[in-house]
Structure formats: C-alpha cells, structure tokens
Design a protein around this motif. Structure first.
Motif, PDB file in Angstrom:
ATOM      1  N   ALA A 228     -62.139 -58.208 -31.349  1.00  0.00           N
ATOM      2  CA  ALA A 228     -62.873 -58.146 -30.084  1.00  0.00           C
ATOM      3  C   ALA A 228     -63.804 -59.344 -29.931  1.00  0.00           C
ATOM      4  O   ALA A 228     -63.956 -59.891 -28.828  1.00  0.00           O
ATOM      5  N   LYS A 229     -64.438 -59.775 -31.017  1.00  0.00           N
ATOM      6  CA  LYS A 229     -65.311 -60.953 -30.932  1.00  0.00           C
ATOM      7  C   LYS A 229     -64.510 -62.209 -30.624  1.00  0.00           C
ATOM      8  O   LYS A 229     -64.962 -63.065 -29.836  1.00  0.00           O
ATOM      9  N   TYR A 232     -63.609 -62.089 -26.989  1.00  0.00           N
ATOM     10  CA  TYR A 232     -64.768 -62.345 -26.138  1.00  0.00           C
ATOM     11  C   TYR A 232     -65.059 -63.841 -26.057  1.00  0.00           C
ATOM     12  O   TYR A 232     -65.358 -64.366 -24.967  1.00  0.00           O
ATOM     13  N   GLU A 265     -65.477 -56.438 -17.055  1.00  0.00           N
ATOM     14  CA  GLU A 265     -64.990 -56.117 -18.394  1.00  0.00           C
ATOM     15  C   GLU A 265     -63.590 -55.505 -18.370  1.00  0.00           C
ATOM     16  O   GLU A 265     -62.909 -55.474 -19.397  1.00  0.00           O
ATOM     17  N   TYR A 268     -60.622 -57.550 -19.711  1.00  0.00           N
ATOM     18  CA  TYR A 268     -60.402 -57.736 -21.151  1.00  0.00           C
ATOM     19  C   TYR A 268     -59.069 -57.107 -21.550  1.00  0.00           C
ATOM     20  O   TYR A 268     -58.824 -55.926 -21.315  1.00  0.00           O
ATOM     21  N   SER A 273     -55.800 -57.110 -28.383  1.00  0.00           N
ATOM     22  CA  SER A 273     -56.662 -56.962 -29.562  1.00  0.00           C
ATOM     23  C   SER A 273     -56.138 -55.857 -30.478  1.00  0.00           C
ATOM     24  O   SER A 273     -56.198 -55.985 -31.709  1.00  0.00           O
ATOM     25  N   CYS A 306     -62.403 -51.562 -30.193  1.00  0.00           N
ATOM     26  CA  CYS A 306     -62.306 -52.887 -29.574  1.00  0.00           C
ATOM     27  C   CYS A 306     -63.103 -52.937 -28.273  1.00  0.00           C
ATOM     28  O   CYS A 306     -63.814 -53.915 -27.999  1.00  0.00           O
ATOM     29  N   ARG A 307     -63.025 -51.889 -27.476  1.00  0.00           N
ATOM     30  CA  ARG A 307     -63.773 -51.870 -26.223  1.00  0.00           C
ATOM     31  C   ARG A 307     -65.280 -51.907 -26.466  1.00  0.00           C
ATOM     32  O   ARG A 307     -66.009 -52.662 -25.824  1.00  0.00           O
ATOM     33  N   PHE A 310     -66.307 -55.360 -27.841  1.00  0.00           N
ATOM     34  CA  PHE A 310     -66.308 -56.383 -26.798  1.00  0.00           C
ATOM     35  C   PHE A 310     -67.559 -56.251 -25.929  1.00  0.00           C
ATOM     36  O   PHE A 310     -68.215 -57.250 -25.612  1.00  0.00           O
ATOM     37  N   GLN A 313     -70.798 -57.599 -27.379  1.00  0.00           N
ATOM     38  CA  GLN A 313     -71.002 -59.047 -27.372  1.00  0.00           C
ATOM     39  C   GLN A 313     -71.698 -59.520 -26.106  1.00  0.00           C
ATOM     40  O   GLN A 313     -72.197 -60.654 -26.074  1.00  0.00           O
TER      41      GLN A 313
END
Length: 420
Positions: A228-229, A232, A265, A268, A273, A306-307, A310, A313
């Motif tokens: 996720a990072k 992002y 968002e 994404y 991911s 993951c959500r 994300f 961040q």
C-alpha cells in the motif's frame, strides 16, 4: 442630636429586636394564635420605639441644617417611603414583588448576554464558511477557464485527471486529519478483532499448526502495508505531475495533491496491491502451506489491510507498522504477550500482529509470542521450510506466479471505497 443617637446605640434596641425576631421564628409553629399575635405586636411596638427615636434624630438634624438643607433628601427618600409604608397595607407583598422583579430582570440580562455570545459564534462560523465557499468558487472558476483553453494531454496508465468536477475546498485534508486518524486507528483495531480472526479460522481448516497460521497472518499484514505504501507513492507522483501543469490556486501544490488523494481514494487500485501481497507471500521462506490451497483464501483480510494502510499514508504525519523480526528482544511498549507465551522468556519467537506507530511512538500495541530458545528454533524452522518449499509447489501457486509475470490489464472498475 449626638446625645439622642448615643442613647439609641447604648440601648441596643436593634440587637433586642433581632433576638425577639429569631425567638419568635423558632417558636412560631408551637405557639398559639394569640401568642403569635402578642409577639408580633411586641415587635411592632419595639420597632415603633426605634422609629420614633430615629424620627427625633431626623428632626434635630433637619433643624440644624436650616430652612433649605436636606429638603431634597426628604422629598426623594423619606416622603416616598412614608407613602408606601403607611398608605399600603400589603407592604411586605410589595417588597417581595420588587425582589421578584429584580431577579427576573437579572435573569433576562443573563439570557441576553448568552444569546449575544452565541450569535457572535454563529456569525464567525458563517463568515468562515463564506470564505471557504469563495475560495472554492475561485478554484472552480480557474479550473473551468483552464478546461476551456486548448492544452496537450499527457498519456499514461491510470493518470488521474485534474479535479474539475469533484474539487474540494483548500486544506480539506489538513482540517479533517484528526477525525480521519481516529477513524483509521479504530478500523485497524477492528481488523485485528474481526477480519484477523476470520482469516485465522479459515486457515485452520487447511493448516493444523497454529503457529504457522499466525505467522501467515502477520506476514500478510506486513506485506499489505508495504504494498500500500508503494502504491501510494506511485499514485502521488502521478497526481503531482498532472496537477502541476495548471496549478495556480491559493494553496500549495502539496496541499492540493493531498486534498485530491483524500477525495479520490476510490481510484486506488487495491486489487493490484492484493496481487502483489500474495506474490510476495508465495516466495517468503518463513511460511508454508498445503499444495492444494493458496493465500488467495485470505484476500479479504489483505484487501482491508491495504485500504487502511493506503489511507494512513494521507495523514500528517502518516501511520505505519513497527518493524519486527523473530528472535528480537521483547518490548513491553510495543507488544502484548499472547496467552500461550512463556512469560519468563525475553525473546520473541514470532509475531501475531504488528504494532501501529506514529513518528516512532506506539499508538496501538501489537501481539507477540515469547518462548525460551526462540532464536535457535526460528533458524531451524526457516531452514526446514525453505527445503520443503523448494520440493513442492501448488498448481494454483504456479499459475498465479506465471500470471504475475505478465502485465496486468487496466482495472475495469474501481473497488468500493471503505468509509469510516
């Protein structure tokens, strides 16, 4: 005049009057009607005597002042009082009415002050809202003017378009930072309490070793935050490149980029991911699984992690999980010991759930298992699992590995955004 006043003070008539009033008040309920009337008449007589002496002093004082001295005082204070006291039989009720009116007036003044202060606060809030609306209107007008002028379009995969239709007010991400942080921290705890246990129950149907099940879930959490990072960072780079072409708003470019990401968002690609997490878990030497299943069975847990990762961040500062390795020294500030731990052991055998950090400060503790000889057992298990993994690979795993080598098609639709 001075002699009369000295005699009045020496007689202590006022003190006697007060004592008789207090005595009458104490005995009023037990006295008969005649006794109460006699007490009242006695007090009236004593009060009349005091008033008579006071009128004598008043007369002597007025005589010494001449024909005109003290006239205004007598007109404004004495005569109105005499008219009220002797012409009205219900003077006590009049006093109580005046007192009640005074109290009502004070209460009305207090209510008026409270109303004025509340109206002032409402006016300030309306002014702030009006200022924000004006800034937003200016931003929309600028975007409309840029959209009408011809400009070259950039080509790229999943490049977000400038926020023309879904623009947000300046600094929205910073204004909502505290509420979003609290919501995400609570969601992280909910995942630990719900989705983690669901995934654990599901894995137990295929894997009898509880330690292996907990290791799989912990590594899934670590890999989810890592994926996720990375997503992002890539998403932020694309947004910055797109918005920098026509940025001219009152806020900085970084604030505009952050506001756009927070508002969008749903763009994404969480499924990408999830695929990356499963691919990383398939080649991790610390975990193993039966050939007939795949880590896709816990994709629900991975997707939610993951959500949340994300969205974390986008906070200022961002939230992340703590780094943990098998055999590390157990930290009371970072982890809780699991119920089956050796509470006298100082080393971590393996981790059950990561700790949540903010600027190297733990805000949510994780969970770890401590055992004696943890470091040696971790090394031996790692070597044995590496050999067993190299001997057998599931058909589903090989299919997913081969599919991950080819470029994934563009996502046809955006997943439903988790909202808090």
């Amino acid at each position: 005049m001075a002699d009369s006043l000295r005699r009045l003070v020496g007689a202590e008539s006022g003190r006697v009057l007060q004592e008789k009033l207090e005595s009458w008040y104490r005995d009023y309920e037990i006295n008969s009607c005649d006794q109460n009337l006699n007490r009242c008449c006695e007090i009236i007589e004593l009060n009349s005597g005091i008033q008579g002496q006071l009128f004598t002093i008043l007369n002597e004082t007025a005589q010494k002042g001449g024909h005109y001295a003290g006239v205004e005082t007598i007109k404004t204070r004495l005569l109105p009082w005499l008219g009220t006291c002797f012409s009205c039989a219900t003077s006590g009720r009049l006093f109580e009415t005046n007192l009640s009116l005074t109290q009502d007036s004070i209460e009305r003044e207090r209510q008026l002050r409270d109303l004025a202060s509340s109206q002032t606060l409402q006016l300030q809030e309306l002014q702030e809202e009006l200022t924000s609306t004006r800034l937003q209107l200016t931003h929309v007008e600028q975007e409309l003017a840029r959209s009408r002028s011809p400009s070259p379009r950039r080509s790229g995969n999943r490049s977000p378009s400038p926020p023309c239709l879904r623009s947000c007010s300046p600094g929205r991400a910073r204004r909502t930072n505290a509420s979003r942080r609290a919501c995400l921290v609570a969601r992280f705890g909910d995942i630990y309490a719900q989705e983690r246990l669901d995934a654990e129950t599901l894995l137990r149907t295929y894997i009898s070793d509880m330690e292996m099940v907990q290791r799989i879930i912990f590594i899934a959490a670590v890999e989810s935050f890592h994926a996720a990072k990375m997503a992002y960072r890539q998403f932020k780079v694309r947004v910055r490149e797109t918005l920098s072409l026509g940025h001219s708003g009152p806020e900085s470019l970084e604030d505009t980029v952050l506001d756009y990401i927070v508002r969008h968002e749903d763009l994404y690609d969480v499924q990408a991911s999830v695929n990356e997490v499963i691919r990383s878990m398939n080649i991790n030497p610390k975990i193993s699984f039966p050939p007939e299943i795949d880590f896709i069975v816990i994709s629900t847990l991975i997707r939610e992690l993951c959500r949340v990762a994300f969205s974390m961040q986008t906070l200022i500062p961002p939230l992340d999980i703590a780094f943990g390795t098998d055999g590390e020294l157990f930290s009371e500030t970072k982890y809780h010991r699991s119920f089956d731990s050796d509470f006298t052991a100082a080393l971590v055998a393996y981790h059950v759930w990561p700790a949540l950090m903010e600027n190297d400060v733990v805000i949510v503790k994780g969970e770890a298992v401590t055992k004696r000889g943890a470091l040696w057992s971790c090394r031996s298990r790692s070597r044995s699992r590496s050999r067993s993994r190299s001997r057998s690979t599931s058909p589903l795993l090989s299919h997913r590995l081969s599919r991950s080598r080819s470029p994934s098609p563009m996502r046809s639709g955006s997943p439903s955004k988790w909202g808090c």
